[in-house]
Write an enzyme that holds these catalytic residues in place. Structure first.
Site, PDB file in Angstrom:
ATOM      1  CD  GLU A 483      82.705  71.767  45.038  1.00 20.11           C
ATOM      2  OE1 GLU A 483      82.056  71.506  46.288  1.00 20.11           O
ATOM      3  OE2 GLU A 483      83.957  72.162  44.905  1.00 20.11           O
ATOM      4  CG  HIS A 489      82.467  66.378  55.751  1.00 17.06           C
ATOM      5  ND1 HIS A 489      83.242  67.542  56.364  1.00 17.06           N
ATOM      6  CD2 HIS A 489      82.644  65.766  57.271  1.00 17.06           C
ATOM      7  CE1 HIS A 489      83.617  67.621  57.404  1.00 17.06           C
ATOM      8  NE2 HIS A 489      83.119  66.390  57.917  1.00 17.06           N
TER       9      HIS A 489
END
Ligand SMILES: [Zn+2]
Length: 693
Positions: A483, A489
């Protein structure tokens, strides 16, 4: 004074006061414009969503009706700036609907879902707006646009076409009706699955039945019972997946079976939480929608916009692996049956796998958990790895309000010490939270809007009893790294336009940064830094590390097969043609599909059965569950690049950040990957990592 007027004035003042108090109506004044959870009330959502839709529609209509000829600035940039209020409230509302819901939120969700679907249709099906978009797209090469602007034009045009902008007026009417029904069914599915997952938790009266379960899990089960007002009993709550972790330890076969059955029958045993009618209708609606938009089935429609491009490309990757993974699973089963002295069923798989693991790898799950304490894994593992690779640092912020007391907030600083992002961690399972683990956020990055990312990670780790540490399994440690890869990102996003920020990439690319980040969990320098005994602080013994490493390909036949079964099932549901009658029987459909794909192992059921496959009915993974495997090809191949270039260094991390993580959706993902790797991805590193070649 006319009393009627007085009442009117009073009402006016009251309305103004309510409007003023709604915390969504203005950008938050907290750092990073963090949501003011100390001020937000459940009653604020609906008025803010309604007002947000009204404002966005007015803004978009002004763009569409602009008498000036269309330009990039007055059309695309203006659209990127529109809808600020709706975006603000929806990010918070959507996040809480998943991680901290309640009857009020569910009611708003049910009421708003069809209105929001209609709202989006009112924008994407607006012919004047589309004419402007098309006019710019037609001349996009002649206009002096930079690469990101050009991508935004292409992307937006494509999104509008995929949403039906080119349809005739009667077809648009049909599409709107399909979208409305789909939004209602999706919301109903989510609500029922959560209700049935809670209702199907297994209640135990006699502690002796829990023989084999680690003490910390027994304490957590007692705490879960207390939370439900069942003091003196024990409750085994259900995780999202078919397999339930306690089955690894429970010696009582009948209880294992009870737990397994409760899990696999979710949504599929009649009563008010049954979803069989919902999913068959959803599959049919999606097929009809795809047909309207010119595709033979929903999978073809969906994959047209993904890296895989066509269902057969995704199917080939999966079906090519069926023989090797089922053969490995059968060998694993044979080994366990020898140990068990007879046939084993799906409810026994984890239990005997654990026995084999102890026997062959001398590795006992309960022996390693004391070395994986949640806070240490977070600070000295997940954050530490991100610092080694990317130079970023973290500081806990106890002054930022949270929506639930277990949630922790961290500020993230860039290499140069400048503020980069806010990170929220919501680690524990509770009845108000959907199952599984996921990443979302309360704000996205955009230099146009001047916003920085606010990212959330949600997990469903069992909450330890009061005063006890949260000791994770290695699987859960891996989930944290996964996660956080999604979080990176979003945090590293360095784009101008909000539509292209962070994880605004194809679904079969989005799992690449997350699965890539999992690799660092076992990196020796990282592992040694976080795997320390929670009581003594002693590092994990080298022999135990070696055992964990060796056991990495253990049970991979099972894990790959249960994944393939679910991913192929997803494809089966979404390759039904529009004019086919909906399947009458969900179980029969599942069985036939798995048989067709040659995954016909009674002992290895799909990771999710149809009726609680939230990824595909309640999330964004319809005809997209294959994406994990597709992205896995990329992440294993990218990790191989790191190994070839000196491994975990700041320079390699920076390169990955610059070429992949910071790019969001500003570039075609295949081209982006090629630029990073120097060639197209290869599947071999993946097969090797799973022990399948
Ligand atoms: Zn993921």
């Amino acid at each position: 004074m006319n009393p009627k007027n007085l009442i009117a004035i009073c009402l006016f003042i009251a309305a103004a006061a309510v409007a003023q108090e709604n915390p969504f109506f203005k950008p938050s004044t907290l750092p990073y414009q963090a949501p003011p959870f100390d001020k937000i009330k459940d009653s604020d959502y609906q008025p803010a969503i309604e007002e947000g839709m009204k404002q966005e529609l007015a803004e978009v209509e002004a763009i569409a009706d602009d008498p000036a000829p269309p330009t990039f600035a007055n059309t695309f940039e203006a659209m990127e700036k529109s809808g600020a209020l709706l975006r603000r409230v929806q990010r918070v509302f959507g996040g809480l609907a998943q991680s901290n819901t309640n009857p009020t939120i569910q009611k708003v969700q049910q009421e708003m879902a069809p209105k929001l679907a209609a709202h989006r249709d009112a924008i994407v099906l607006n012919p004047k707006l589309f004419a402007r978009i098309k006019a710019i797209d037609d001349q996009r090469d002649a206009l002096k646009l930079d690469a990101e602007q050009k991508q935004l034009v292409e992307r937006t045009y494509r999104d509008f076409v995929r949403a039906g902008a080119l349809l005739s007026d009667p077809d648009k009417v049909t599409l709107r009706a399909l979208n409305k029904e789909q939004s209602q069914l999706t919301t109903a599915f989510r609500k029922k699955v959560l209700a049935d997952t809670n209702a199907s938790a297994v209640v135990i009266d006699d502690r002796a039945m829990l023989d084999g379960l680690p003490e910390s899990d027994i304490a957590a089960a007692a705490a879960a019972a207390k939370e439900r007002g069942l003091e003196g009993k024990w409750v085994l709550t259900l995780q999202n997946t078919t397999q339930q972790p306690p089955d690894t330890y429970l010696k009582d076969r009948a209880l294992r079976e009870r737990l397994f059955t409760a899990s696999s029958k979710r949504g599929n045993h009649g009563g008010e939480n049954d979803v069989t009618q919902i999913v068959t209708r959803l599959a049919q609606l999606r097929a009809q929608r795809a047909k309207l938009l010119g595709f033979s089935n929903f999978a073809a429609y969906n994959l047209d916009d993904e890296m895989a491009k066509r269902p057969d490309n995704a199917l080939k990757l999966m079906t090519d692996m069926v023989a090797a993974s089922t053969a490995k699973a059968k060998a694993e089963q044979a080994r366990m049956e020898k140990l068990a002295g007879g046939p084993i069923g799906p409810q026994d798989w984890q239990f005997y796998a654990e026995q084999v693991r102890r026997a062959e790898y001398d590795l006992d799950e309960s022996q390693v958990r004391p070395y994986f304490e949640l806070s240490r894994v977070l600070n000295d593992g997940v954050f530490f790895a991100a610092n080694k690779l990317y130079g970023i640092t973290f500081k806990e912020r106890k002054d930022i309000p949270v929506y639930q007391p277990d949630v922790r907030v961290f500020e993230v600083f860039d290499v140069d010490g400048k503020p980069l992002a806010l990170f929220y961690l919501d680690p524990f399972a509770r009845a108000s939270k959907s199952g599984g683990a996921w990443t979302s956020g309360f704000a996205g990055q955009s230099s146009l809007l001047g916003t920085k990312p606010i990212v959330t990670n949600n997990e469903n780790f069992p909450k330890p009893a009061e005063g006890q540490p949260a000791l994770l399994t290695f699987g859960e440690v891996t989930t944290m790294f996964h996660e956080f890869g999604h979080a990176l990102h979003s945090m590293f996003s360095n784009v101008k336009y909000p539509s292209l920020a962070g994880s605004s990439v194809p679904r079969d690319f989005v799992e690449f940064p997350s699965q890539f980040n999992e690799h660092w969990a076992l990196e020796p320098a990282v592992f040694a830094n976080y795997a320390k005994h929670y009581k003594t602080g002693e590092p994990i013994p080298a022999a135990l590390v070696e055992k964990i490493r060796k056991a990495q390909t253990f049970n991979q036949g099972f894990a790959t097969t249960e994944y393939l079964a679910a991913a192929l099932l997803d494809m089966a549901w979404h390759t039904i043609p529009a004019d086919a009658a909906p399947p009458q029987d969900v179980n029969a459909f599942e069985h036939a599909a798995l048989e067709r794909f040659k995954i016909d192992m009674a002992a290895v059921p799909p990771r999710y059965h149809t009726t609680y496959f939230s990824h595909i009915w309640g999330g964004g993974y319809a005809a997209g569950y294959y994406a994990y495997l597709w992205s896995d090809v990329l992440d294993e191949d990218a990790f191989a690049w790191f190994k070839e270039h000196g491994g975990m260094t700041r320079a390699n991390g920076q390169r990955f950040r610059d070429m992949v993580l910071s790019r969001g959706g500003t570039q075609d993902p295949a081209a982006l990957y090629r630029a990073f790797r120097g060639r197209d991805p290869r599947v071999e590193p993946l097969l090797e990592s799973r022990g399948l070649m």
